[in-house]
Design a protein around this motif. Sequence first.
Motif, PDB file in Angstrom:
ATOM      1  N   ARG A 181     -20.519  13.699  16.864  1.00 51.39           N
ATOM      2  CA  ARG A 181     -20.327  12.561  17.775  1.00 51.39           C
ATOM      3  C   ARG A 181     -19.985  11.304  16.989  1.00 51.39           C
ATOM      4  NH1 ARG A 181     -23.269   8.173  19.008  1.00 51.39           N
ATOM      5  NH2 ARG A 181     -23.073   7.270  21.114  1.00 51.39           N
ATOM      6  N   SER A 182     -20.769  11.028  15.950  1.00 49.30           N
ATOM      7  CA  SER A 182     -20.539   9.823  15.152  1.00 49.30           C
ATOM      8  C   SER A 182     -19.185   9.869  14.454  1.00 49.30           C
ATOM      9  CB  SER A 182     -21.655   9.678  14.121  1.00 49.30           C
ATOM     10  OG  SER A 182     -21.425   8.589  13.266  1.00 49.30           O
ATOM     11  N   SER A 183     -18.815  11.036  13.917  1.00 49.58           N
ATOM     12  CA  SER A 183     -17.544  11.160  13.212  1.00 49.58           C
ATOM     13  C   SER A 183     -16.370  11.039  14.174  1.00 49.58           C
ATOM     14  CB  SER A 183     -17.497  12.502  12.477  1.00 49.58           C
ATOM     15  OG  SER A 183     -16.336  12.612  11.705  1.00 49.58           O
ATOM     16  N   LEU A 184     -16.509  11.595  15.386  1.00 48.06           N
ATOM     17  CA  LEU A 184     -15.443  11.494  16.378  1.00 48.06           C
ATOM     18  C   LEU A 184     -15.257  10.057  16.845  1.00 48.06           C
ATOM     19  CD1 LEU A 184     -15.927  14.665  18.612  1.00 48.06           C
ATOM     20  CD2 LEU A 184     -13.848  14.005  17.382  1.00 48.06           C
ATOM     21  N   TYR A 200      -6.607  20.783   3.366  1.00 47.29           N
ATOM     22  CA  TYR A 200      -5.964  21.045   4.651  1.00 47.29           C
ATOM     23  C   TYR A 200      -6.380  20.018   5.703  1.00 47.29           C
ATOM     24  CZ  TYR A 200      -4.978  23.254   9.136  1.00 47.29           C
ATOM     25  OH  TYR A 200      -4.561  23.500  10.407  1.00 47.29           O
ATOM     26  N   LEU A 201      -7.668  19.683   5.728  1.00 46.35           N
ATOM     27  CA  LEU A 201      -8.170  18.768   6.753  1.00 46.35           C
ATOM     28  C   LEU A 201      -7.841  17.314   6.450  1.00 46.35           C
ATOM     29  CD1 LEU A 201     -11.667  20.415   7.333  1.00 46.35           C
ATOM     30  CD2 LEU A 201      -9.654  20.557   8.812  1.00 46.35           C
ATOM     31  N   ASN A 202      -7.688  16.991   5.162  1.00 45.74           N
ATOM     32  CA  ASN A 202      -7.396  15.612   4.779  1.00 45.74           C
ATOM     33  C   ASN A 202      -6.190  15.601   3.851  1.00 45.74           C
ATOM     34  OD1 ASN A 202      -7.401  12.911   4.217  1.00 45.74           O
ATOM     35  ND2 ASN A 202      -9.498  12.820   3.428  1.00 45.74           N
ATOM     36  N   PRO A 203      -4.981  15.532   4.379  1.00 45.44           N
ATOM     37  CA  PRO A 203      -3.768  15.578   3.545  1.00 45.44           C
ATOM     38  C   PRO A 203      -3.699  14.445   2.521  1.00 45.44           C
ATOM     39  CG  PRO A 203      -3.238  15.881   5.883  1.00 45.44           C
ATOM     40  CD  PRO A 203      -4.669  15.450   5.817  1.00 45.44           C
ATOM     41  N   GLN A 204      -4.447  13.365   2.720  1.00 46.18           N
ATOM     42  CA  GLN A 204      -4.406  12.266   1.763  1.00 46.18           C
ATOM     43  C   GLN A 204      -4.883  12.702   0.381  1.00 46.18           C
ATOM     44  OE1 GLN A 204      -6.744   9.153   3.523  1.00 46.18           O
ATOM     45  NE2 GLN A 204      -5.143   8.565   4.985  1.00 46.18           N
ATOM     46  N   LEU A 205      -5.826  13.667   0.344  1.00 50.76           N
ATOM     47  CA  LEU A 205      -6.295  14.163  -0.951  1.00 50.76           C
ATOM     48  C   LEU A 205      -5.163  14.845  -1.714  1.00 50.76           C
ATOM     49  CD1 LEU A 205      -9.791  15.648  -0.039  1.00 50.76           C
ATOM     50  CD2 LEU A 205      -9.294  13.485  -1.181  1.00 50.76           C
ATOM     51  N   LYS A 206      -4.342  15.619  -0.992  1.00 53.43           N
ATOM     52  CA  LYS A 206      -3.222  16.303  -1.635  1.00 53.43           C
ATOM     53  C   LYS A 206      -2.211  15.295  -2.166  1.00 53.43           C
ATOM     54  CE  LYS A 206      -0.054  20.149  -0.828  1.00 53.43           C
ATOM     55  NZ  LYS A 206       0.406  21.170   0.145  1.00 53.43           N
ATOM     56  N   ILE A 207      -1.975  14.221  -1.406  1.00 50.88           N
ATOM     57  CA  ILE A 207      -1.046  13.179  -1.843  1.00 50.88           C
ATOM     58  C   ILE A 207      -1.575  12.493  -3.095  1.00 50.88           C
ATOM     59  CG2 ILE A 207      -0.002  10.993  -1.189  1.00 50.88           C
ATOM     60  CD1 ILE A 207      -0.009  11.975   1.707  1.00 50.88           C
ATOM     61  N   LYS A 208      -2.890  12.188  -3.099  1.00 48.29           N
ATOM     62  CA  LYS A 208      -3.484  11.523  -4.261  1.00 48.29           C
ATOM     63  C   LYS A 208      -3.413  12.404  -5.502  1.00 48.29           C
ATOM     64  CE  LYS A 208      -6.693   8.605  -1.645  1.00 48.29           C
ATOM     65  NZ  LYS A 208      -8.127   8.308  -1.346  1.00 48.29           N
ATOM     66  N   PHE A 264     -22.440  20.535   6.026  1.00 45.85           N
ATOM     67  CA  PHE A 264     -22.724  21.966   6.091  1.00 45.85           C
ATOM     68  C   PHE A 264     -22.846  22.557   4.694  1.00 45.85           C
ATOM     69  CE2 PHE A 264     -21.011  26.305   5.928  1.00 45.85           C
ATOM     70  CZ  PHE A 264     -21.994  26.950   6.657  1.00 45.85           C
ATOM     71  N   GLY A 265     -21.937  22.165   3.782  1.00 49.18           N
ATOM     72  CA  GLY A 265     -22.027  22.673   2.417  1.00 49.18           C
ATOM     73  C   GLY A 265     -23.319  22.267   1.737  1.00 49.18           C
ATOM     74  N   VAL A 266     -23.758  21.031   2.001  1.00 50.21           N
ATOM     75  CA  VAL A 266     -25.000  20.540   1.390  1.00 50.21           C
ATOM     76  C   VAL A 266     -26.217  21.224   2.001  1.00 50.21           C
ATOM     77  CG1 VAL A 266     -26.459  18.503   1.074  1.00 50.21           C
ATOM     78  CG2 VAL A 266     -23.972  18.326   0.778  1.00 50.21           C
ATOM     79  N   SER A 267     -26.171  21.457   3.321  1.00 52.32           N
ATOM     80  CA  SER A 267     -27.335  22.002   4.025  1.00 52.32           C
ATOM     81  C   SER A 267     -27.378  23.525   4.031  1.00 52.32           C
ATOM     82  CB  SER A 267     -27.349  21.498   5.472  1.00 52.32           C
ATOM     83  OG  SER A 267     -26.219  21.968   6.178  1.00 52.32           O
ATOM     84  N   LEU A 283     -13.626  16.304  11.036  1.00 50.45           N
ATOM     85  CA  LEU A 283     -14.278  17.496  10.496  1.00 50.45           C
ATOM     86  C   LEU A 283     -14.779  17.381   9.051  1.00 50.45           C
ATOM     87  CD1 LEU A 283     -12.229  20.481  11.962  1.00 50.45           C
ATOM     88  CD2 LEU A 283     -14.513  19.706  12.575  1.00 50.45           C
ATOM     89  N   PRO A 284     -14.074  16.672   8.116  1.00 50.33           N
ATOM     90  CA  PRO A 284     -14.562  16.643   6.728  1.00 50.33           C
ATOM     91  C   PRO A 284     -16.017  16.225   6.562  1.00 50.33           C
ATOM     92  CG  PRO A 284     -12.326  15.827   6.802  1.00 50.33           C
ATOM     93  CD  PRO A 284     -12.740  16.049   8.225  1.00 50.33           C
TER      94      PRO A 284
END
Length: 315
Positions: A196-199, A301-309, A238-241, A231-232
């Motif tokens: 909810r907060s992320s959306l 995939y979820l954050n294309p900005q990382l691929k650009i960076k 989820f990875g941490v928990s 989603l990120p």
Amino acid sequence: MIQIVTRKFLEVLLFILIITFVSFLFVRLAPGDPVLTILNVDELSVSQEQVEALREDMGFNKPLLVQYGYWLIDFIQLDFGTSYSTGQPVMEMILLGLPATLELTFGALLVMVLVAIPLGSLAALYRNRWIDQISRILSIIGAAVPSFWLGLIFIDLFSARLNWLPSMGRDGVSTVILPSLTLGLAISSVYVRLLRSSLLDSLNQEFIRAGRARGLSEFRIFFAHAFRHSLPPVITVFGVSLGSLIGGVVVIEVLFAYPGIGKMVVDAIRQRDFPLIQGYILVMAVIVFIVNTCVDLSYRYLNPQLKIKESETNR
């Protein structure tokens, strides 16, 4: 991507080396003597000479570092040793119990997805309305109620009173429903509020307003842009928990007498079964590593900005 996988592989080698030593040290220094458990001294008359002979035969009279060295050499050859309680190879026991644990884990994740995604999405779309208030109340209750207590309620209601579902064992889909529901509802409360907060944060971004100005439908804006952008943070948590999720699986397996490796390792701790405990720790560490690697790779995939960076950095 090759650089990420290589770096992660080197990290896991160091991580496994550290965790093998720490787990080996803590397990060997824990109270109790596996030699006395193997000889069953509580029920049988055993001489001190027999105890010392077995301890020497198992190598427990050698220094801890020497014992760890021998164990590490066997581990490199994928030999986790033999269980003290059953006499079976540890790897064989883990491979027999792992499918049951994975069944329960995937079942819990399915329940979490079916609950968290619709409820979190509706709470963001209808902010401060009745559905948002209900999701907030359910999240608070879910976070406050321990999973084992929720499991006891489900056993009493659906198994003892209504006799709809079995409360223990692993025999078909019906035996997976109650433990999966228990664990899935227990972990979904966190993800409902997080999604909810992320959306809400995504819906306030400039690209969302730009999409509306271009005449895109609200359905496409929400699912093709806002939802993907939100989603990120959820996947990161989820990875941490994941460790907490695995710990929850252990509790639920014991509660529902579910024959997975979680229940197996609890029995091993009672019996001071060192090889099985260490094998469990290592398998869980590898699973956590694989999931976290998949989380890192999914960011591209979820954050294309990382691929650009990354492309700009490599130039």
